[in-house]
Design an enzyme around this catalytic site. Structure first.
Site, PDB file in Angstrom:
ATOM      1  N   LYS A 174       0.847  -1.203   0.000  1.00  0.00           N
ATOM      2  CA  LYS A 174       0.000   0.000   0.000  1.00  0.00           C
ATOM      3  C   LYS A 174       0.875   1.243   0.000  1.00  0.00           C
ATOM      4  O   LYS A 174       1.505   1.584   0.998  1.00  0.00           O
ATOM      5  CB  LYS A 174      -0.918   0.056   1.224  1.00  0.00           C
ATOM      6  N   GLU A 249      10.383   1.049  10.250  1.00  0.00           N
ATOM      7  CA  GLU A 249      11.389   2.104  10.044  1.00  0.00           C
ATOM      8  C   GLU A 249      10.660   3.425  10.282  1.00  0.00           C
ATOM      9  O   GLU A 249       9.789   3.800   9.504  1.00  0.00           O
ATOM     10  CB  GLU A 249      11.958   2.008   8.630  1.00  0.00           C
ATOM     11  N   GLU A 381      10.385  15.001  15.191  1.00  0.00           N
ATOM     12  CA  GLU A 381      10.711  14.939  13.772  1.00  0.00           C
ATOM     13  C   GLU A 381       9.836  15.935  13.013  1.00  0.00           C
ATOM     14  O   GLU A 381       8.619  15.880  13.077  1.00  0.00           O
ATOM     15  CB  GLU A 381      10.458  13.523  13.255  1.00  0.00           C
TER      16      GLU A 381
HETATM   17  P1  NAI Z   1       2.016   8.057   8.397  1.00  0.00           P
HETATM   18  O1  NAI Z   1       2.863   7.207   9.275  1.00  0.00           O
HETATM   19  O2  NAI Z   1       0.631   8.381   8.853  1.00  0.00           O
HETATM   20  O3  NAI Z   1       1.862   7.342   6.950  1.00  0.00           O
HETATM   21  C1  NAI Z   1       2.749   6.400   6.418  1.00  0.00           C
HETATM   22  C2  NAI Z   1       1.961   5.244   5.804  1.00  0.00           C
HETATM   23  O4  NAI Z   1       1.202   4.598   6.826  1.00  0.00           O
HETATM   24  C3  NAI Z   1       0.944   5.672   4.748  1.00  0.00           C
HETATM   25  O5  NAI Z   1       0.900   4.686   3.734  1.00  0.00           O
HETATM   26  C4  NAI Z   1      -0.364   5.681   5.511  1.00  0.00           C
HETATM   27  O6  NAI Z   1      -1.509   5.503   4.711  1.00  0.00           O
HETATM   28  C5  NAI Z   1      -0.170   4.511   6.458  1.00  0.00           C
HETATM   29  N1  NAI Z   1      -0.991   4.544   7.667  1.00  0.00           N
HETATM   30  C6  NAI Z   1      -1.442   5.640   8.339  1.00  0.00           C
HETATM   31  N2  NAI Z   1      -2.160   5.265   9.404  1.00  0.00           N
HETATM   32  C7  NAI Z   1      -2.172   3.903   9.424  1.00  0.00           C
HETATM   33  C8  NAI Z   1      -2.751   2.931  10.292  1.00  0.00           C
HETATM   34  N3  NAI Z   1      -3.458   3.284  11.346  1.00  0.00           N
HETATM   35  N4  NAI Z   1      -2.530   1.626  10.025  1.00  0.00           N
HETATM   36  C9  NAI Z   1      -1.806   1.260   8.965  1.00  0.00           C
HETATM   37  N5  NAI Z   1      -1.239   2.134   8.106  1.00  0.00           N
HETATM   38  C10 NAI Z   1      -1.422   3.443   8.326  1.00  0.00           C
HETATM   39  O7  NAI Z   1       2.830   9.362   8.061  1.00  0.00           O
HETATM   40  P2  NAI Z   1       2.270  10.807   7.624  1.00  0.00           P
HETATM   41  O8  NAI Z   1       1.018  11.113   8.375  1.00  0.00           O
HETATM   42  O9  NAI Z   1       2.208  10.850   6.159  1.00  0.00           O
HETATM   43  O10 NAI Z   1       3.439  11.744   8.129  1.00  0.00           O
HETATM   44  C11 NAI Z   1       3.486  12.152   9.479  1.00  0.00           C
HETATM   45  C12 NAI Z   1       4.899  12.206   9.966  1.00  0.00           C
HETATM   46  O11 NAI Z   1       5.441  10.891   9.942  1.00  0.00           O
HETATM   47  C13 NAI Z   1       5.881  13.025   9.153  1.00  0.00           C
HETATM   48  O12 NAI Z   1       5.828  14.377   9.480  1.00  0.00           O
HETATM   49  C14 NAI Z   1       7.179  12.396   9.549  1.00  0.00           C
HETATM   50  O13 NAI Z   1       7.616  12.917  10.767  1.00  0.00           O
HETATM   51  C15 NAI Z   1       6.831  10.946   9.736  1.00  0.00           C
HETATM   52  N6  NAI Z   1       7.190  10.133   8.553  1.00  0.00           N
HETATM   53  C16 NAI Z   1       8.312   9.358   8.598  1.00  0.00           C
HETATM   54  C17 NAI Z   1       8.716   8.663   7.485  1.00  0.00           C
HETATM   55  C18 NAI Z   1       9.937   7.810   7.475  1.00  0.00           C
HETATM   56  O14 NAI Z   1      10.543   7.649   6.436  1.00  0.00           O
HETATM   57  N7  NAI Z   1      10.325   7.199   8.562  1.00  0.00           N
HETATM   58  C19 NAI Z   1       7.985   8.756   6.215  1.00  0.00           C
HETATM   59  C20 NAI Z   1       6.786   9.543   6.289  1.00  0.00           C
HETATM   60  C21 NAI Z   1       6.435  10.211   7.422  1.00  0.00           C
END
Ligand code: NAI
Ligand code: MG
Length: 485
Positions: A174, A249, A381
């Site tokens: 996804k 990660e 972050e």
């Molecule tokens: P997020 O963690 O919400 O989204 C990442 C992925 O997880 C997306 O595919 C999303 O649809 C999915 N997701 C969201 N909620 C979920 C759930 N309850 N169960 C399963 N999958 C779920 O990240 P978001 O909201 O886009 O960004 C928020 C913050 O997260 C950013 O500001 C940054 O600090 C951090 N982040 C870190 C990343 C990394 O590379 N470690 C990448 C993206 C965001």
């Protein structure tokens, strides 16, 4: 309006509920496409297709050579389409086209690497004492559910799919709801290069509706996730019910440490590259810049001057060095951190929205100086171009500050003193440490975090390990009955 379709069981498909969601170009704020809004019923379809492709043996019982060959073919197809994919990636993420081109090349390289590794997965003969032959076999974990973020959309898809497919797993991937386009474009390549139906399934949708049901679905054996710490914790809790294997990660607040004896020009350059590449939307961003006192004022002056000169622009313009942030949500989050920083520290460059753009989620590259490591801009972050510069005195203080964070993904140290640099390497609790550099990474080397940056390692031979089970086989060589009873 272009509508992209998902990939489930070899079919290009819409969502069961018939919903679509808009996909934006963050430099114009315009809708450029729509993607199917998957829900639990779509997760169920995809998970069952992946399960069937696994349980029927359609994938795990192909030879390793065959799996490797298909991965090579996929890599070649990606290389052939790289100009198109890079442009699509840039339009959807806002990252500069020159950076997207690197991402697409790395994507192909990742599939090639694991195409080669497929035939190098080895078992063991265990030296047991009895008259027996004891073997360890490596077998695929099963169905992998893979949830990825928006900062490197196609590359993250490759980091997840390539090792899983090489290991013999089948996949439900996804992409992030902000950036589904390149993965959906790639969805069309699998059948073309010869993957059996159901081996790779790609569904698009939001976290709660499409991500969360993957984590609890009984047909999925493992969840691999890259994203926020908050969602990572949620996944870990929800995966407990069915004892899924989990790798996470979760980003960080990585220290980039500069000693006074470092080459000054290279150091300033490395600080900028460490925190501003990809608009700072990088899990390993060197967002805490630790600078030794003797060079501190000269260093922040140079940082301020050089960050003001970074060329923001249209992502498809080859001269552009920084594009907009990926989404309105991320823009607002980063803008808020710019304001928080102004309360907590001394702003020395940027701090707002650049005035030259009427549209687009642009923010100025921003540097705060005199930051205390206990403040929010030093602990949380930001995931945008916001640097927190922290002064320090001597090696032990640098190490203490570097480690004073819940995260542990990455770190870098800059010094000409090899003894000191290597002491810092050993003392910093992080999964990746650079010396006199920050950010380059290679598919051959392990990637992953200590502490709350998650666990498990991607890339290299470590990456395939996370998709393998180990089976003990005991072969009795003694033909006599046991005679115990
Ligand atoms: P997020 O963690 O919400 O989204 C990442 C992925 O997880 C997306 O595919 C999303 O649809 C999915 N997701 C969201 N909620 C979920 C759930 N309850 N169960 C399963 N999958 C779920 O990240 P978001 O909201 O886009 O960004 C928020 C913050 O997260 C950013 O500001 C940054 O600090 C951090 N982040 C870190 C990343 C990394 O590379 N470690 C990448 C993206 C965001
Ligand atoms: Mg989120």
């Amino acid at each position: 309006m272009i509508r992209y379709r998902m990939l489930i069981d070899g079919q290009r498909t819409e969502a069961v509920g018939g919903g679509w969601f808009p996909v934006y170009d963050p430099s114009t704020e315009e809708i450029i496409a729509e993607a199917p809004k998957a829900g639990p019923a779509d997760v169920d379809r995809a998970a069952k297709a992946a399960r069937a492709a696994f349980d029927s043996g359609a994938w795990p019982q192909t030879t390793a050579q065959e799996r490797g060959r298909l991965l090579f073919r996929l890599a070649e197809k990606i290389r052939n389409e790289s100009a198109h994919l890079a442009e699509l990636e840039t339009r959807n993420t806002g990252k500069p086209i020159v950076e997207a081109e690197f991402d697409i090349a790395d994507t192909a390289t990742c599939f090639e690497y694991y195409g080669g590794l497929a035939t190098k997965v080895l078992g063991h003969v265990n030296p047991v004492p009895d008259n027996a032959l004891s073997l360890s076999l490596r077998e695929p974990v099963g169905v992998a559910g893979q949830i990825i973020p928006w900062n490197y959309p196609l590359l993250m898809a490759a980091w997840k799919l390539a090792p899983a497919l090489a290991a013999g797993c089948t996949c439900v991937l996804k992409p992030a709801e902000q950036t589904p386009l390149t993965a959906l474009e790639m969805a069309g390549y699998f059948e073309e290069v010869g993957f059996p139906a159901g081996v790779v399934n790609i569904i698009t949708g939001f976290g709660e509706e499409a991500g969360a049901p993957m984590v609890t679905h009984p047909a999925i054996d493992k969840i691999a996730f890259t994203g926020s710490a908050a969602v990572g914790k949620n996944i870990l809790r929800n995966a407990a019910e069915s004892i899924k294997r989990v790798t996470l990660e979760l980003g960080g607040k990585s220290p980039n440490i500069f000693f006074a004896d470092a080459d000054f020009e290279a150091a300033v350059d490395g600080a900028l590259f460490g925190v501003f590449i990809n608009q700072g939307e990088v899990c390993s961003a060197g967002s805490r810049i630790l600078v030794e006192r003797p060079i501190y004022s000269k260093f922040i002056e140079a940082l301020a001057e050089k960050s003001k000169a970074i060329r923001l622009g249209a992502p498809l313009d080859r001269e552009t060095k920084m594009g907009p942030l990926v989404s309105k949500e991320q823009y607002e989050r980063v803008r808020e951190y710019q304001e928080i920083g102004k309360q907590e520290a001394r702003l020395i460059s940027g701090g707002g929205r650049p005035s030259s753009f009427a549209k687009g989620y642009y923010v100025e590259p921003t540097v705060f100086a005199d930051v205390d490591n206990s403040t929010r801009i030093a602990r949380e972050e930001v995931f945008g171009p916001v640097a927190a510069v922290i002064p320090f005195e001597g090696e032990s203080e640098a190490i203490r500050i570097a480690n004073d964070t819940p995260y542990g993904l990455a770190a870098a140290v800059w010094s000409r003193d090899i003894f000191r640099a290597l002491r810092v390497v050993k003392s910093v609790r992080a999964g990746i440490v650079w010396v006199n550099h920050m950010q380059p990474t290679y598919v051959e080397a392990p990637w992953g975090g200590y502490k709350q940056s998650g666990f498990g390692r991607e890339l290299g031979p470590w990456g395939i390990e996370e998709y393998l089970e180990t089976k003990q086989v005991h072969i009795n060589l003694n033909e006599q009955p046991i005679g115990w009873y």
